[in-house]
Design a protein around this motif. Structure first.
Motif, PDB file in Angstrom:
ATOM      1  N   THR A  76     -22.864 119.666 207.643  1.00  0.00           N
ATOM      2  CA  THR A  76     -23.197 118.736 206.485  1.00  0.00           C
ATOM      3  C   THR A  76     -23.704 119.580 205.221  1.00  0.00           C
ATOM      4  N   ALA A 108     -22.835 119.843 200.670  1.00  0.00           N
ATOM      5  CA  ALA A 108     -22.130 119.379 199.446  1.00  0.00           C
ATOM      6  C   ALA A 108     -21.873 120.459 198.529  1.00  0.00           C
ATOM      7  N   THR A 132     -17.944 116.729 192.757  1.00  0.00           N
ATOM      8  CA  THR A 132     -18.713 117.094 193.895  1.00  0.00           C
ATOM      9  C   THR A 132     -17.994 116.481 195.228  1.00  0.00           C
ATOM     10  N   THR A 133     -18.503 117.210 196.510  1.00  0.00           N
ATOM     11  CA  THR A 133     -17.653 116.648 197.591  1.00  0.00           C
ATOM     12  C   THR A 133     -18.756 116.237 198.749  1.00  0.00           C
ATOM     13  N   THR A 134     -18.499 115.110 199.231  1.00  0.00           N
ATOM     14  CA  THR A 134     -19.327 114.462 200.204  1.00  0.00           C
ATOM     15  C   THR A 134     -19.316 115.163 201.396  1.00  0.00           C
ATOM     16  N   ASP A 135     -20.343 114.735 202.593  1.00  0.00           N
ATOM     17  CA  ASP A 135     -20.312 115.428 203.592  1.00  0.00           C
ATOM     18  C   ASP A 135     -18.950 115.086 204.669  1.00  0.00           C
ATOM     19  N   SER A 136     -18.505 114.054 204.162  1.00  0.00           N
ATOM     20  CA  SER A 136     -16.839 113.532 205.081  1.00  0.00           C
ATOM     21  C   SER A 136     -15.758 114.252 204.268  1.00  0.00           C
ATOM     22  N   THR A 191     -13.822 113.980 197.721  1.00  0.00           N
ATOM     23  CA  THR A 191     -14.130 114.557 196.538  1.00  0.00           C
ATOM     24  C   THR A 191     -14.128 113.343 195.351  1.00  0.00           C
ATOM     25  N   VAL A 192     -15.316 113.445 194.590  1.00  0.00           N
ATOM     26  CA  VAL A 192     -15.660 112.558 193.554  1.00  0.00           C
ATOM     27  C   VAL A 192     -15.835 113.274 192.308  1.00  0.00           C
ATOM     28  N   PHE A 202     -12.265 109.049 193.055  1.00  0.00           N
ATOM     29  CA  PHE A 202     -12.595 109.300 194.511  1.00  0.00           C
ATOM     30  C   PHE A 202     -11.290 109.839 195.114  1.00  0.00           C
ATOM     31  N   THR A 232      -9.691 111.740 198.598  1.00  0.00           N
ATOM     32  CA  THR A 232      -9.665 112.253 199.985  1.00  0.00           C
ATOM     33  C   THR A 232      -8.291 112.320 200.376  1.00  0.00           C
TER      34      THR A 232
END
Lengths: 311, 199
Positions: free
Chosen positions: A17, A19, A54-58, A61-62, A89, A91
């Motif tokens: 996990t 970010a 930023t990049t989420t846990d999954s 990229t946002v 968004f 991915t």
């Protein structure tokens, strides 16, 4: 040596996990001497833009962005704050943009332009060109890879949002849709675009195609597009860009026949890098045929000489 | 009403598409080569961004038109400033977070290591072969770039080559997903060292 399969298992063994946030910044400035017959001026402007992601846990990229600018070709000299109007968004092979300033895929075949906005300043310009009434607004766009092609789908629910922070999703009278596909055919790059716009007046459509090919030490790009509705006609353009040592030379030609008005446009642009993000340039645009009204401050032939700096 | 449904349908369809894994960045780079970075039909620039992009392009030598067009990374810069990374000489000091370093060593320990520079925070493996595909090989490069224990403090690079007529040549691919997973694996491995230090 260990086996490559061990590497693969190591790569896919676990997720941690985390970010990853990034803020990027870029900027540029330009100053130029601009001439339209006896009307000679200076033009200067610049911009700073920020990319936020930023990049989420999954792993998705946002991103969003904003900036401030003073356009060198903006005669009222207003500094502008831009951005923060949509979020992307992304991915894997797909990205989605939602919000305002979502652009429809028009102008795909409009490839003949080779000069920047300063050389175009005070140019009479072609009186009619292909286009749709409005090409952006509140909506959503999706871009993905599909069978060796990159495909974009666009839907604008409100082409004239009443405010910059949102739009009318179900009550707007002006909407747009579109699609854009890019692929390769051998060494040829091909892009096809289709866009529609509808409002309380006549509905518009625009279809365009552009191809690019590395030839004779440079890059040749050609395009064709047609539109129906408020602007009924067709247009084609061709552009050739090449380098002579460090000097870049680009020549472009456009011809439009829209609403019974025919005009041509020829562009020549030369630039030379000085290092450190600095370059000097000289550009010229000439139009003929049915142009907009010629005045004492405008001309069918305009040029600009200047320097731009990127940071 | 139908516009609302269409809007919702479009968003839902988009979310389904997002779940499809692919290589968008690779596709964009292919298009960059054909159209140029700034004129790539699928890079969505605002007018402001496009102007800056063209000015950057114009300032580059012709041979490097599409290289290093990414913007200056303010986050990385601020991290280096915060770490005191800029000395009076203007040179960046070498600061390597010990947890990230140890995590990197752990992850690469199953391979033969060619370079392990603890001062510079750099690790490079020997070529990694798969017995079933003798005409392909890969290597891993890892760079710990931060003195702080942060998720962006390590960068990985996976390079692969294909063998063609006894000559090894780069396969030209970029392994973004694999590199990301490798980074995550390093962060996971470094976590135990961080936690044991806290205890």
């Amino acid at each position: 040596m260990k086996k490559l399969s061990l590497l693969v298992s190591a790569l896919t063994a676990g997720i941690f996990t985390t970010a990853q946030a990034d803020i990027t910044v870029s900027g540029s400035s330009v100053i130029a001497y601009q001439s339209a017959d006896s009307n000679n001026n200076t033009a200067h402007g610049g911009s700073v833009s920020f990319g936020l992601s930023t990049t989420t846990d999954s792993g998705m990229t946002v991103s969003s962005g904003a900036g401030m600018t003073l356009s060198a070709s903006d005669t009222d000299g207003a500094r502008a704050l831009t951005g923060f109007q949509n979020i992307t968004f992304a991915t894997g092979g797909t990205s989605i943009t939602i919000g305002n300033d979502v652009g429809l895929p028009d102008g795909v075949g409009d490839v003949g332009g080779a000069v920047g906005d300063i050389a175009a300043l005070n140019n009479n310009g072609m009186s009619k060109t292909v286009g749709i009434t409005d090409d952006e607004g509140t909506g959503v766009s999706v871009t993905t890879s599909f069978g060796g092609a990159t495909v974009g789908l666009y839907y604008v629910a409100d082409s004239s949002p009443a405010y910059v922070t949102g739009g009318d999703v179900d009550g707007a009278t002006d909407t747009g849709t579109g699609a854009k596909i890019s692929t390769t055919v051998g060494d040829l790059g091909v892009t096809v675009g289709y866009a529609t716009h509808s409002d309380t007046s006549i509905d518009d459509t625009e279809t365009g195609i552009a191809v690019t090919y590395a030839a004779m030490g440079g890059t040749l790009t050609a395009g064709y597009e047609s539109s129906t509705g408020a602007k009924d006609g067709n247009q084609f353009g061709i552009k050739y860009a090449m380098s002579l040592d460090s000097t870049s030379v680009t020549v472009g030609y456009s011809s439009a026949d829209v609403d019974s008005k025919s005009a041509t446009q020829t562009d020549v642009a030369v630039s030379y890098p000085l290092g450190g993000g600095v370059s000097v340039f000289a550009e010229m645009r000439t139009v003929s045929g049915d142009t907009t009204t010629d005045t004492s401050s405008t001309s069918n032939s305009t040029m600009a000489i200047g320097s731009s700096i990127s940071f | 009403m139908h516009k609302t449904l269409l809007f919702i349908f479009t968003i839902l369809s988009s979310i389904i598409l997002v779940s499809c894994q692919g290589t968008r960045e690779e596709e964009l780079k292919k298009l960059d080569k054909l159209w140029g970075y700034c004129d790539n039909p699928h890079r969505e620039f605002t007018d402001l961004e496009y102007d800056t992009c063209k000015r950057k392009e114009r300032a580059k030598l012709p041979s490097g038109k599409n290289k290093n067009m990414e913007d200056f990374n303010l986050t990385e810069f601020m991290e280096k400033v915060r770490e005191g990374g800029f000395g009076t000489s203007g040179q960046i000091k070498t600061n390597v977070n010990p947890y990230l370093w140890q995590g990197s060593i752990d992850v690469t320990s199953v391979y033969d290591i060619k370079i392990a520079d603890a001062t510079g925070g750099f690790i490079q493996t020997e070529w990694i072969y798969d017995e079933n595909t003798a005409d392909k090989r890969c290597l891993i490069k890892i760079q710990v770039i931060s003195a702080d224990y942060i998720s962006t403090g390590v960068k990985t690079n996976l390079l692969c080559e294909n063998k063609n007529q006894d000559i090894w040549k780069s396969d030209g691919k970029e392994y973004f997903d694999e590199q990301k997973m490798l980074t995550l694996k390093i962060l996971e491995a470094s976590l135990k060292y961080s936690q044991s230090a806290l205890n």
